[in-house]
Enzyme design. Structure first.
Site, PDB file in Angstrom:
ATOM      1  N   LYS A 181       1.298 -17.089  21.878  1.00 46.29           N
ATOM      2  CA  LYS A 181       2.379 -18.053  21.720  1.00 46.29           C
ATOM      3  C   LYS A 181       1.756 -19.372  21.245  1.00 46.29           C
ATOM      4  CE  LYS A 181       5.545 -21.222  22.666  1.00 46.29           C
ATOM      5  NZ  LYS A 181       5.285 -22.635  22.299  1.00 46.29           N
ATOM      6  N   GLU A 256      -7.362 -24.225  30.753  1.00 42.84           N
ATOM      7  CA  GLU A 256      -8.198 -25.306  30.205  1.00 42.84           C
ATOM      8  C   GLU A 256      -7.270 -26.472  29.946  1.00 42.84           C
ATOM      9  OE1 GLU A 256      -9.476 -27.966  28.032  1.00 42.84           O
ATOM     10  OE2 GLU A 256      -9.572 -26.541  26.376  1.00 42.84           O
ATOM     11  N   CYS A 289      -9.440 -32.731  23.775  1.00 42.81           N
ATOM     12  CA  CYS A 289      -9.436 -32.747  25.236  1.00 42.81           C
ATOM     13  C   CYS A 289     -10.788 -33.166  25.797  1.00 42.81           C
ATOM     14  CB  CYS A 289      -9.058 -31.372  25.774  1.00 42.81           C
ATOM     15  SG  CYS A 289     -10.142 -30.020  25.230  1.00 42.81           S
ATOM     16  N   GLU A 384      -4.732 -39.286  30.873  1.00 39.52           N
ATOM     17  CA  GLU A 384      -5.102 -38.854  29.527  1.00 39.52           C
ATOM     18  C   GLU A 384      -4.095 -39.369  28.497  1.00 39.52           C
ATOM     19  OE1 GLU A 384      -6.779 -34.783  27.581  1.00 39.52           O
ATOM     20  OE2 GLU A 384      -4.861 -34.615  28.618  1.00 39.52           O
TER      21      GLU A 384
END
Length: 487
Positions: A181, A256, A289, A384
């Site tokens: 996906k 992750e 990331c 973040e």
């Protein structure tokens, strides 16, 4: 061209799902827009629970034969997929650049070759996967990796094809079937991957691609009782939802997630190297990331570091990612740009100072930004941003540096600049991170474990760790006696 095909820079891309070896259209679509200029690329089939269920059913039906396929044949097919990727590097590069705004030169020279390498590496690793037999009171222990079953792989938009194949390749190598996906903001290269895999001879149903919004089809995929593995790269809130969805079936997860990684610069570091490492964190418009977005500099060199950083950052060329001269391109979506700008505005209102940038550019571009005068407990330091926004704080002692580095809820990566080998050893031992780079950044080998600590993730993938996740490990213990001689 048909109503289900769009063209990106001369490359035809099918907009339908790939399920059970066939293209499947949905009644509704969603619009795919290029972040480069806001142009509409096309309408993409918008999956529902029905398409999600069909994809899992196709993966389940294909699993027994694929799991029984000899490892040498599995490896051959993965190499054939890699061959197909290499033949279409230019097509894949231009489509992905148009779809997600990352640099075309990087896609051509690094990212798409890495996609092919993902398949080759795990194909070759599969052929060497073994654990030496060992004895227990005369009994023989034999460890084996058994295919687990259909796997749902949910992937992000910042490096769509590379991060998809980082999951797809080991899952297929392990003997699992896959439902991929892709992120709804960047669906196009996943569709091309389905074509490449089919042309390589991968059996129908072994790889399935379902497009759409995670909020609409995510639960149908992650809560399905026939799914035996889920691997997800993305945000912490989405990971929590996936974890709840998978809980009833006890489906194993690999997550992750985000990061708020530090770059520690000690006074004994090569300052030019440290500045280069810091400016490198703007790569992919800060949409990485692993990026070390919190720069921690020893106070005695902070002024000089900041001066050199500002000079180097001023030379960054921001613009059309298809231009060879461009260093960073746009941010992925207007919604993401508003999020980035909101972080910066709130930080400035709270007393932060913009040494570099601090504002939006034209279109979907955000100026590379460095903020100082930020508190450790402030939002801009703790959360973040996922954009070209860095903060700079100072420290006076090694203990203070380590404390600041570890003082967030994340633990994905850390970068360290120092000229002292003993200090490097001491500090890296104390840092909470899945990956630590010393006097370098973003050097990655597929045989190394990859993942995060704390809210940056669950589990590790890479090398044998990937097979440990995508397989059910089995230990067979055989007695030395009880055998009949049939000779």
């Amino acid at each position: 061209m048909t109503e289900h095909t769009l063209t990106v820079a001369g490359v035809a891309v099918d907009t339908r799902h790939w399920i059970g070896g066939e293209r499947v259209a949905s009644a509704e679509t969603f619009t795919d827009v290029s972040p480069i200029d806001g142009s509409v690329l096309g309408e993409i089939s918008r999956g529902t629970e029905a398409e999600a269920a069909a994809a899992v059913a196709a993966a389940k039906a294909a699993f027994p034969a694929w799991a029984a396929t000899p490892v040498a044949e599995r490896a051959r097919l993965l190499h054939a997929i890699a061959d197909g990727v290499e033949k279409r590097i230019e097509d894949l590069a231009i489509v992905e650049t148009t779809d997600n705004g990352a640099l075309l030169r990087s896609h051509r020279r690094g990212v798409m070759p890495r996609v092919a390498h993902n398949f080759r590496f795990f194909a070759d690793w599969l052929l060497t996967l073994e654990h030496e037999d060992f004895e227990t009171r005369g009994h023989t222990n034999h460890v084996s990796w058994d295919p687990a079953g259909p796997s749902v792989l949910i992937t992000p938009w910042n490096a769509p094809l590379m991060l998809s194949t980082w999951k797809v390749a080991p899952a297929l190598a392990a003997g699992n079937t896959v439902v991929l996906k892709p992120a709804e903001w960047t669906p196009l290269t996943a569709s091309l991957l389905a074509d490449i895999a089919a042309e390589a001879g991968l059996p129908a149903g072994v790889l399935n691609v379902v497009q759409g919004y995670g909020s609409e089809i995510g639960d149908a995929l992650t809560s399905h009782p026939d799914v035996r593995r889920i691997s997800f790269t993305g945000s912490v809130p989405t990971a929590k939802r996936i974890t709840r969805s998978a809980a009833d079936n006890l489906t194993p997860l690999s997550l992750e997630l985000g990061g708020k990684s530090p770059l520690l610069v000690f006074a004994d570091a090569d300052l030019d190297l440290a500045v280069d490492l810091a400016v490198e964190q703007y790569d992919n418009a800060g949409q990485v990331c692993l990026a070390a977005t919190r720069i921690l500099v020893e106070e005695s060199v902070a002024e000089e570091f900041t001066r050199r950083f500002a000079e180097k950052a001023a030379a960054i060329v921001q613009g059309d990612p298809r231009d060879e001269a461009t260093d960073i391109g746009p941010n992925i979506h207007e919604r993401q740009l508003e999020k980035i700008d909101g972080f910066v505005r709130r930080a400035l209102d709270a007393g932060a100072r913009a040494v570099v940038g601090g504002h939006r550019g034209e279109g979907q571009y955000y100026a590379p930004t460095l903020l100082t005068d930020v508190a450790q407990d402030s939002e801009i330091v703790q959360e973040e941003v996922f954009g070209p926004v860095l903060t700079l704080q100072t420290f006076t002692t090694e203990d203070e540096a380590v404390h600041l580095a570890n003082d967030t809820r994340f633990g994905l990566a850390a970068t360290l600049a120092t000229g002292d080998r003993d200090r490097a050893a001491r500090v890296t031992e104390r840092l909470v991170a899945g990956t630590v780079w010393v006097n370098c950044f973003f050097v990655r080998d597929l045989q190394a474990p990859f993942g995060g600590s704390r809210h940056s993730g669950v589990g590790r993938e890479g090398g044998t760790w990937s097979f440990d996740f995508y397989c059910d490990l089995k230990n067979t213990v055989t007695a030395p006696k009880g055998w009949k001689d049939h000779g």
